[in-house]
Design an enzyme around this catalytic site. Structure first.
Site, PDB file in Angstrom:
ATOM      1  N   TYR A   1       0.870  -1.185   0.000  1.00 47.85           N
ATOM      2  CA  TYR A   1       0.000   0.000   0.000  1.00 47.85           C
ATOM      3  C   TYR A   1       0.902   1.230   0.000  1.00 47.85           C
ATOM      4  CZ  TYR A   1      -3.054   3.676   1.687  1.00 47.85           C
ATOM      5  OH  TYR A   1      -3.742   4.850   1.809  1.00 47.85           O
TER       6      TYR A   1
ATOM      7  N   GLU B   1      -3.273   7.590  -4.092  1.00 45.12           N
ATOM      8  CA  GLU B   1      -3.260   6.313  -3.381  1.00 45.12           C
ATOM      9  C   GLU B   1      -3.062   5.171  -4.368  1.00 45.12           C
ATOM     10  OE1 GLU B   1      -5.911   4.839   0.228  1.00 45.12           O
ATOM     11  OE2 GLU B   1      -6.906   4.468  -1.670  1.00 45.12           O
TER      12      GLU B   1
END
Ligand code: GDP
Ligand code: MN
Length: 388
Positions: free
Chosen positions: A108, A196
């Protein structure tokens, strides 16, 4: 403003971030053709402005072009319900077909503005993928956070720190340092508010790729980026907010029951406070701005009345540059189009206020005129049934 994954990837790729190749498919036949051109194995991906698509059945791996065509049929037009869409879900109007990537590990990675430290913050985790919310809730220590010093900006040292924290080996850390640099440059140069990448994957060949991408932009920065503003997809937005922005209104939906039409953000805040003080809560923040015209006032009024939560409306205008009579004209025009079935309290002060009040009183509208802000708030709170 949000954009779709395929648009976010196109923008990131321009800054040098590695993403799998892909194309938007218009039909099942198109999906088949794209799959063929990408070597057969592809991922068919629903494009909506919400995450968690995989869990909702909006992301499907296809082993060959025929399967890609079948997945297209299933996904296109479906109502996709994910943990981020709410129970109503989102209709899928765009479908993206990308080359399938073999995944060795999912990470992530995000860059955002941390308001508390007033800095850009890099967040990363070696436990990326569809369970990142669970990681954040149950094992927040598994997410590394590094703030960028605004006087220095991004440096290779920052990239190395995050890369080693992710457990990458030296060759991958070098790749990661470049990739994070590209992401930060994209963030700054596009006036983003969030980038993101989840998952950022590492392939068995030792390549880092952004498999998914989410970009949010600061609306106030869009004036500098017409090419990004063009990517806006109003199908994905609240229809009332879309109508508001078309009319140049600053509208934010809130959870109370008093609809407020105000000019100027300061007066809007004061109005919200005084409604609260009088014992109720605003249903929205609606600022018609300094240059309110008859048309924008009418649009504002339509928006207020279209909100089922609104049980009374307070119009609170201080006429400076904006003339109160013009506001009155807008209200009267709007009331002719949409029926006013909730109580209306109007407080007008400043330029041409007396004229405006006369126009409103002489119109067929049923309304209550107040002189002061206190009086206006008390009246509108009484209209929704009194203080809570
Ligand atoms: P999201 O569910 O909306 O976050 O959509 P993503 O694009 O992140 O896809 C969800 C998950 O699908 C990823 O975390 C991967 O596990 C899987 N996935 C997506 N693309 C590929 C791919 O090319 N290959 C493989 N093997 N899995 C993929
Ligand atoms: Mn994802």
């Amino acid at each position: 403003m949000n954009v779709h994954e395929y648009q976010a990837k196109e923008i990131l790729a321009r800054f040098g971030v590695a993403v799998p190749e892909g194309q938007l498919a218009e039909s099942a036949e198109d999906a088949r053709r794209i799959a063929e051109s990408l070597g057969g194995r592809v991922v068919v991906k629903a494009q909506v402005h919400a995450g968690g698509r995989g869990k909702g059945g909006g992301i499907k791996l296809a082993a060959d072009p025929d399967e890609a065509a079948r997945h297209f049929e299933e996904i296109f037009g479906m109502t996709l319900v994910t943990p981020q869409t709410g129970a109503k879900g989102r209709v899928v109007r765009r479908v993206y077909v990308t080359r399938a990537v073999e995944i060795e590990h999912e990470y992530y990675l995000s860059v955002l503005v941390d308001r508390a430290s007033a800095r850009l913050l890099v967040m990363a985790s070696a436990e990326g993928g569809v369970e990142i919310e669970k990681v954040a809730a149950e094992a927040p220590e598994k997410i590394v956070k590094v703030a960028l010093d605004p006087t220095v900006g991004y440096t290779a040292a920052v990239g190395r720190r995050v890369g080693y924290a992710l457990g990458l080996e030296p060759e991958l850390v070098r790749q990661f340092v470049r990739m994070l640099g590209s992401i930060v440059r994209c963030f700054v140069e596009t006036d983003a508010s969030l980038v993101e990448i989840n998952p950022l994957v590492r392939t068995p060949e030792g390549v880092l790729l952004a498999l998914d991408a989410k970009l949010n932009f600061d609306d106030s920065g869009l004036v500098r980026h017409p090419e990004i503003r063009e990517l806006r997809d109003t199908d994905e937005e609240d229809p009332l907010e879309v109508e508001a922005s078309r009319s140049g209104l600053n509208y934010i939906k809130l959870d109370g029951d008093v609809g407020c039409m105000v000019n100027g953000a300061g007066l809007a805040m004061a109005t919200m406070d005084i409604i609260d003080l009088a014992g109720s809560r605003p249903a929205n923040f609606l600022d018609v701005g300094g240059g309110a015209s008859k048309e924008s006032v009418a649009a504002a009024f339509r928006i207020l009345l279209a909100d089922p939560d609104v049980r009374a409306v307070l119009v609170n205008i201080f006429g400076g540059i904006v003339r109160c009579d013009r506001v009155a004209e807008g209200i009267i025009a709007a009331a002719e189009e949409v029926s006013l079935d909730v109580p209306l309290v109007v407080r007008l002060q400043g330029t041409n206020a007396a004229e405006a009040r006369r126009m409103l009183v002489e119109s067929a509208l049923e309304l209550d005129v107040a002189d002061g802000l206190d009086e206006a708030a008390r009246k509108v709170v009484a209209a929704v049934g009194g203080a809570r």
